[in-house]
Design an enzyme around this catalytic site. Structure first.
Site, mmCIF file in Angstrom:
data_model
loop_
_atom_site.group_PDB
_atom_site.id
_atom_site.type_symbol
_atom_site.label_atom_id
_atom_site.label_comp_id
_atom_site.label_asym_id
_atom_site.label_seq_id
_atom_site.Cartn_x
_atom_site.Cartn_y
_atom_site.Cartn_z
ATOM 1 N N GLY A 49 0.797 -1.222 0.000
ATOM 2 C CA GLY A 49 0.000 0.000 0.000
ATOM 3 C C GLY A 49 0.826 1.266 0.000
ATOM 4 O O GLY A 49 0.281 2.359 0.089
ATOM 5 N N CYS A 50 2.148 1.133 -0.084
ATOM 6 C CA CYS A 50 3.031 2.297 -0.113
ATOM 7 C C CYS A 50 3.517 2.547 -1.534
ATOM 8 O O CYS A 50 3.820 1.605 -2.261
ATOM 9 C CB CYS A 50 4.235 2.084 0.795
ATOM 10 N N GLN A 51 3.588 3.811 -1.905
ATOM 11 C CA GLN A 51 4.102 4.203 -3.208
ATOM 12 C C GLN A 51 5.582 3.828 -3.320
ATOM 13 O O GLN A 51 6.038 3.358 -4.347
ATOM 14 C CB GLN A 51 3.921 5.710 -3.373
ATOM 15 N N SER A 52 6.318 4.024 -2.246
ATOM 16 C CA SER A 52 7.735 3.673 -2.176
ATOM 17 C C SER A 52 7.862 2.330 -1.471
ATOM 18 O O SER A 52 6.934 1.860 -0.835
ATOM 19 C CB SER A 52 8.495 4.733 -1.370
#
Length: 141
Positions: A49-52
């Site tokens: 769920g994290c962009q990075s």
């Protein structure tokens, strides 16, 4: 180096007039995080769920006053996210599982006026990080 308290972080960020300076402070906070063991960069430690890319390695240690507390080693491939991890760890690291579960992270972020200054994807990633830490605490109860 240990992280400042949540109260100190709120006070420090209130000192700055613009968000460019606040971002610099947050980035510096991330630079103060301990090195992350390369062996911990595994899919099961990766936060979804994290962009990075964000990795969390939980552990425990004995605290003289509290007994066993949860400790987290964290890392990200994005420098600003490392800083955001520093903000989260200031609130949730070296705490008993119940303290982590009960901590009102939304109020803390509101005091920092943080989510208004993050992109929607960064905000979602930040919530995913907190959710992962709280689920680790819940499993430890």
């Amino acid at each position: 180096m240990s992280l400042p308290s949540t109260e100190d972080i709120v006070d420090d960020l209130l000192f700055f007039d613009d968000w460019e300076d606040k971002y610099k402070y947050i980035i510096d906070l991330g630079k103060s995080l301990p090195a992350f063991d390369e062996d911990w960069r595994t899919p099961e430690r990766l936060v979804k769920g994290c962009q990075s890319s964000v990795w969390i390695q939980p552990g425990t240690e004995q605290d003289a006053a509290k007994g066993e507390v949860l400790v987290f080693s964290v890392d990200s491939d994005a420098i600003i996210v490392r800083g955001l991890l520093g903000l989260v760890l200031a609130a949730l690291n070296h705490k008993m599982p119940a303290e982590i579960i009960e901590f009102d992270i939304s109020s803390y972020f509101a005091e920092l006026d943080l989510e208004r200054h993050l992109s929607p994807t960064r905000g979602n990633g930040l919530r995913s990080i907190v959710s992962r830490i709280k689920s680790i605490a819940q499993a430890a109860v």
